[in-house]
Design a protein around this motif. Sequence first.
Motif: not given
Length: 383
Positions: A86-87, A44-48, A78-80, A72-73
């Motif tokens: 990652x999980x 998420x850091x890259x998305x942030x 991408x974040x999801x 934003x979409x």
Amino acid sequence: MPGDTITVLVDSVAGAAVAGTIAGAALYALRRRSIGLQAAVAALSAVLATAIGVAWAASKMFISRHDRDVLWIVLAGAGAVGVVLAVLLGRRVASASRTVGEMVRRLADGDAAAGFSAAVRPTAAPGELASLAAELEQTSARLAEAQAQAQALERSRRELVAWVSHDLRTPLAGVRAMVEALEDRVVEDPDTVARYYATMRQEIDRLAGLVNDLFELSRIQSGSLALDIESVALDELVGDAVAGAAIAASAKGIDLRGEVGEPSPVVELSTPEMVRVVRNLLDNAIRHTPPGGVVVIRAGLDADGVAAEVSVQDACGGIPERELDSVFEMAYRGDSARTPGDGGGGLGLAVARGLVEAHHGEISVHNEGPGCRFTVRLPLHRR
């Protein structure tokens, strides 16, 4: 414009730094949590960082409202995806880590002597964990081999103690009985007294030989054996050994023959130790060859001319195939009977093997003709 480009670059770096700081603080706070959660934060850091850049660009009117909504979409999608991947990666790494931890625990508890079962080995583990699991497999195999060797040595030591105790008690009991008979004057006939003295001398010599073998074995196994290396012609070595064994062979009616190839090979070795090796082989051959038999010792170069060979051929009738691998073990006697006065403590061949290996050589045995042939192979030049 160049000015706008520089402004965008500086603000992008600043946004990335802010996102990195936030992600770093989160990772530090979650350092004891699952690796899957930490991987999600890292993803998420890259998305942030991108989101901060988008928000800044929209505030500066560098992109339209429509483009901003589209971004934003895209960022949300991408974040999801990043979080899900990652999980999944974290769960896979965590599962492999637990499996490797179980392997380590079993290894520490000694439960992996026979290797790890398929249920314990990690499947589809990352490269590093797979390599670690493979190293643990190899370590388990080495530990199992070392454990088997230790058990074999302990079993051999116990057998040696038991057999040597027997070989010590038997002649000592006989000598003590004869000494008491002489002290009490139970025996006074000169011929009988002389026979008693000769028998005691023979038993004492046998005990001395056993003690010498034990001492030599202790030197070999402790690594304190010191070799005085010199260049020696094999005909001299064989001649000394044959001369020492000739009396015993003659007393038993055995024809002892020595054959050395021409020219005699010159080998770098320690003469006293190698003479003892050959004497042990000759004594063993004479002991097990019936009266009237032939014992032949041969020396020369091997077929390739790169090493020297000394072989002793006897007429013992052969050794059972199942026992050939045990001939050079301590206290091997060739039969289960422990007959008093048979002249051997079962250590001569073990001493011979130790001395040959100290010379970086090899010793072997195989059945041939009316008996068996012991062969010592020595390098011409010491490494």
